[in-house]
Design an enzyme around this catalytic site. Structure first.
Site, PDB file in Angstrom:
ATOM      1  N   VAL A  23     -78.507   3.446 110.564  1.00  4.46           N
ATOM      2  CA  VAL A  23     -79.872   2.945 110.424  1.00  4.46           C
ATOM      3  C   VAL A  23     -79.886   1.636 109.623  1.00  4.46           C
ATOM      4  CG1 VAL A  23     -82.225   3.514 109.744  1.00  4.46           C
ATOM      5  CG2 VAL A  23     -80.709   5.331 110.553  1.00  4.46           C
ATOM      6  N   LYS A 215     -88.340  18.313 109.443  1.00  5.52           N
ATOM      7  CA  LYS A 215     -89.381  17.484 110.077  1.00  5.52           C
ATOM      8  C   LYS A 215     -90.676  18.284 110.233  1.00  5.52           C
ATOM      9  CE  LYS A 215     -85.763  14.964 112.486  1.00  5.52           C
ATOM     10  NZ  LYS A 215     -84.885  14.970 113.678  1.00  5.52           N
TER      11      LYS A 215
HETATM   12  N1  LIG Z   1     -78.992   8.013 112.574  1.00  8.47           N
HETATM   13  C1  LIG Z   1     -80.208   8.221 113.070  1.00  8.47           C
HETATM   14  O1  LIG Z   1     -80.440   8.070 114.275  1.00  8.47           O
HETATM   15  C2  LIG Z   1     -81.331   8.644 112.148  1.00  8.47           C
HETATM   16  C3  LIG Z   1     -82.606   8.894 112.691  1.00  8.47           C
HETATM   17  C4  LIG Z   1     -83.667   9.208 111.840  1.00  8.47           C
HETATM   18  C5  LIG Z   1     -83.432   9.319 110.484  1.00  8.47           C
HETATM   19  N2  LIG Z   1     -82.178   9.112 109.988  1.00  8.47           N
HETATM   20  C6  LIG Z   1     -81.973   9.230 108.538  1.00  8.47           C
HETATM   21  O2  LIG Z   1     -81.568   7.965 108.039  1.00  8.47           O
HETATM   22  C7  LIG Z   1     -80.710   8.141 106.915  1.00  8.47           C
HETATM   23  C8  LIG Z   1     -79.402   7.368 107.158  1.00  8.47           C
HETATM   24  O3  LIG Z   1     -78.786   7.876 108.309  1.00  8.47           O
HETATM   25  P1  LIG Z   1     -77.532   7.129 108.991  1.00  8.47           P
HETATM   26  O4  LIG Z   1     -77.333   7.774 110.313  1.00  8.47           O
HETATM   27  O5  LIG Z   1     -77.701   5.653 108.931  1.00  8.47           O
HETATM   28  O6  LIG Z   1     -76.361   7.571 107.994  1.00  8.47           O
HETATM   29  P2  LIG Z   1     -74.863   7.012 107.950  1.00  8.47           P
HETATM   30  O7  LIG Z   1     -74.532   6.286 109.201  1.00  8.47           O
HETATM   31  O8  LIG Z   1     -74.009   8.143 107.522  1.00  8.47           O
HETATM   32  O9  LIG Z   1     -74.893   5.912 106.754  1.00  8.47           O
HETATM   33  C9  LIG Z   1     -75.038   6.280 105.422  1.00  8.47           C
HETATM   34  C10 LIG Z   1     -74.857   5.038 104.561  1.00  8.47           C
HETATM   35  O10 LIG Z   1     -75.083   5.396 103.207  1.00  8.47           O
HETATM   36  C11 LIG Z   1     -74.014   4.880 102.411  1.00  8.47           C
HETATM   37  N3  LIG Z   1     -73.798   5.803 101.292  1.00  8.47           N
HETATM   38  C12 LIG Z   1     -73.453   7.111 101.325  1.00  8.47           C
HETATM   39  N4  LIG Z   1     -73.331   7.593 100.072  1.00  8.47           N
HETATM   40  C13 LIG Z   1     -73.610   6.562  99.239  1.00  8.47           C
HETATM   41  C14 LIG Z   1     -73.642   6.426  97.847  1.00  8.47           C
HETATM   42  N5  LIG Z   1     -73.363   7.447  97.038  1.00  8.47           N
HETATM   43  N6  LIG Z   1     -73.957   5.213  97.319  1.00  8.47           N
HETATM   44  C15 LIG Z   1     -74.253   4.172  98.129  1.00  8.47           C
HETATM   45  N7  LIG Z   1     -74.236   4.241  99.483  1.00  8.47           N
HETATM   46  C16 LIG Z   1     -73.917   5.430 100.015  1.00  8.47           C
HETATM   47  C17 LIG Z   1     -72.818   4.823 103.312  1.00  8.47           C
HETATM   48  O11 LIG Z   1     -71.921   3.866 102.784  1.00  8.47           O
HETATM   49  P3  LIG Z   1     -70.513   3.501 103.527  1.00  8.47           P
HETATM   50  O12 LIG Z   1     -70.925   2.797 104.792  1.00  8.47           O
HETATM   51  O13 LIG Z   1     -69.791   2.602 102.596  1.00  8.47           O
HETATM   52  O14 LIG Z   1     -69.832   4.815 103.777  1.00  8.47           O
HETATM   53  C18 LIG Z   1     -73.459   4.404 104.644  1.00  8.47           C
HETATM   54  O15 LIG Z   1     -73.564   3.007 104.713  1.00  8.47           O
HETATM   55  C19 LIG Z   1     -80.553   9.651 106.750  1.00  8.47           C
HETATM   56  O16 LIG Z   1     -81.489  10.131 105.830  1.00  8.47           O
HETATM   57  C20 LIG Z   1     -80.870  10.179 108.135  1.00  8.47           C
HETATM   58  O17 LIG Z   1     -81.346  11.524 108.117  1.00  8.47           O
HETATM   59  C21 LIG Z   1     -81.130   8.767 110.784  1.00  8.47           C
END
Ligand SMILES: NC(=O)c1ccc[n+]([C@@H]2O[C@H](COP(=O)([O-])OP(=O)(O)OC[C@H]3O[C@@H](n4cnc5c(N)ncnc54)[C@H](OP(=O)(O)O)[C@@H]3O)[C@@H](O)[C@H]2O)c1
Length: 442
Positions: A23, A215
């Site tokens: 995201v 949700k």
């Molecule tokens: N993916 C979707 O389609 C989607 C849809 C709706 C809602 N969401 C929500 O959006 C949010 C993000 O989802 P995502 O899919 O983008 O997750 P993701 O791809 O796993 O990315 C998570 C990010 O957070 C960073 N991170 C993790 N732990 C951290 C920490 N302790 N300190 C600083 N940064 C940290 C990671 O860093 P690194 O890159 O360095 O590992 C990564 O860049 C979640 O709450 C999810 O439920 C996602």
């Protein structure tokens, strides 16, 4: 190009991104790709000042960013004086919750896509936002790119939601759509979904219903003004479904979908997550693949439905950036924190209606000995528990060796009565496997 003489300088709104995963990367890309349109709508510029990640040195990123923006220091990113809005895209309720609370305490506005955080700790987050006079926006937390939060908060602000049915988990919908189309087994389709990136390596939250329950809790807050215990919501996993369920559902005129249901009763909130038979003619039955939808029944508008991509990099980023734009507009109009939580209604803690008290129609499947009189025993027990039958189909091989399968569609009944009847039928000597129950949406 030079600015018109006398026009105000272009206002820059500083953003700290926490997370640059799917995201977060989408947000960076959208801010670049749509910079002109966003600037025109905003009359200003959204500028990313810092990006906090877990591993700043990571080689592969989904977007290229200026390495000088990357940091591990979440607190430092939040505290920057040139940051107006903190955009939490880390996920979970550990560091993400600490970061959101710290941002609010520092007087920064927050955008988050984190349903788990809001479902579990929404009361605390919104109370803090009210105390500190900041906005918390969360459009991406439910159904990704589908603007259902805005619809409930603003579009239907004058209406009263009576109930809603939703398909809010794209992974589960993808799996059930493929099972229905190909007569395939759950495990086979799940493995394919994982290969194609539609399912996580650990799919528990998706297929077990936990993600949908988070949700659902947020939707119940918006629709009914209810704070409910998200972790106590009844969830049935989709992994228990068999190909035969899909085949018979289709024969009876239904499609099996992974649904969430919310209804407001005087004695509590009916909130449940489970696979359900949906009449094949309903719009919700046509929501296939990884798509999401919420069908709302409200007093004045009647039925309405909201449909689109519930996840994915760009659809989710679209919702996040729209929230950034709205807060930026509030900033320009000096309206931030006026209605800090932007809730549809004031929230009150409400109990969940016990599952025994819900009323539904049911699809029941029994595997029984292929002997005379067994079907009569089943129907007698159901009748004795006030469970009235609408249709029944028996598939009996007739050779006396293989089990007979009995499929029943009931009229509306109380779930406690159905459960009691199934307990008795399950204990019959003729019953060869635990009876199966799938609810039918009514
Ligand atoms: N993916 C979707 O389609 C989607 C849809 C709706 C809602 N969401 C929500 O959006 C949010 C993000 O989802 P995502 O899919 O983008 O997750 P993701 O791809 O796993 O990315 C998570 C990010 O957070 C960073 N991170 C993790 N732990 C951290 C920490 N302790 N300190 C600083 N940064 C940290 C990671 O860093 P690194 O890159 O360095 O590992 C990564 O860049 C979640 O709450 C999810 O439920 C996602």
């Amino acid at each position: 190009m030079t600015a018109d003489r006398g026009s105000p300088p272009v206002r820059e709104i500083g953003v700290a991104l926490l997370g640059l995963g799917n995201v977060g990367a989408g947000v960076v890309k959208l801010l670049e790709d749509n910079a002109a349109a966003i600037g025109a709508r905003l009359g200003g510029r959204l500028v990313v000042r810092a990006i906090a990640v877990r591993a700043p040195g990571k080689k592969k990123r989904l977007v290229e960013v200026d390495p000088a923006l990357l940091t591990k220091d979440i607190a430092g990113a939040i505290a920057r004086p040139d940051v107006d809005i903190v955009c939490e895209l880390i996920g979970g309720d550990g560091e993400a919750k600490d970061a959101v609370m710290a941002a609010i305490a520092a007087g920064k506005h927050v955008v988050t896509a984190n349903k788990l955080l809001l479902a579990r700790h929404g009361t605390e987050v919104f109370a803090a936002a009210e105390r500190h006079g900041v906005d918390v926006y969360y459009e991406a937390a439910v159904c990704g790119g589908v603007p259902i939060i805005r619809v409930l908060r603003e579009g239907l602000a004058s209406d009263r939601v009576e109930q809603f049915h939703g398909i809010v988990n794209g992974t589960s919908n993808y799996i059930l759509t493929a099972m229905a189309a190909g007569g395939r087994a759950f495990a086979d389709v799940l493995a394919e979904a994982q290969r194609l990136g539609y399912a996580e390596a650990d799919p528990t939250l998706d297929v077990g219903g936990g993600d949908a329950a988070h949700k659902l809790a947020i939707l119940c807050g918006l629709c009914f003004g209810a704070t409910i215990d998200a972790d106590a919501i009844h969830c049935d996993a989709i992994s228990e479904l068999d190909a035969v369920d899909f085949a018979y559902a289709a024969k009876f005129g239904y499609v099996i979908k992974p649904v969430v249901i919310g209804r407001d009763h005087p004695r509590g909130i009916e909130a449940r997550v489970h696979p359900a038979l949906v009449p094949a003619g309903w719009l919700l039955a046509g929501v296939t693949g990884a798509k999401n939808a919420v069908a709302v029944d409200s007093y004045a508008l009647g039925p309405s439905m909201y449909y689109g991509a519930g996840a994915g990099m760009m659809p989710t980023a679209m919702a996040v950036v729209s929230d950034l734009i709205e807060i930026s507009r509030n900033l320009r109009a000096q309206l931030t924190g006026v209605a800090p939580t932007r809730r549809h209604r004031a929230l009150a803690r409400r109990p969940l209606l016990p599952m025994a008290e819900i009323r539904s129609r049911y699809f029941l499947r029994f595997s029984v000995a292929d002997k005379p009189g067994v079907l009569g025993q089943l129907t007698t027990i159901l009748g004795a528990h006030d469970v009235s039958i609408e249709q029944v189909v028996q598939e009996a091989p007739g050779d006396g060796n293989r089990p007979a399968q009995v499929f029943v569609i009931t009229h509306e009944a109380r779930e406690g009565d159905v459960a009691a009847a199934l307990g008795k039928i399950g204990a019959l000597p003729a019953t060869l496997a635990a009876p199966r129950l799938i609810r039918i949406v009514v």
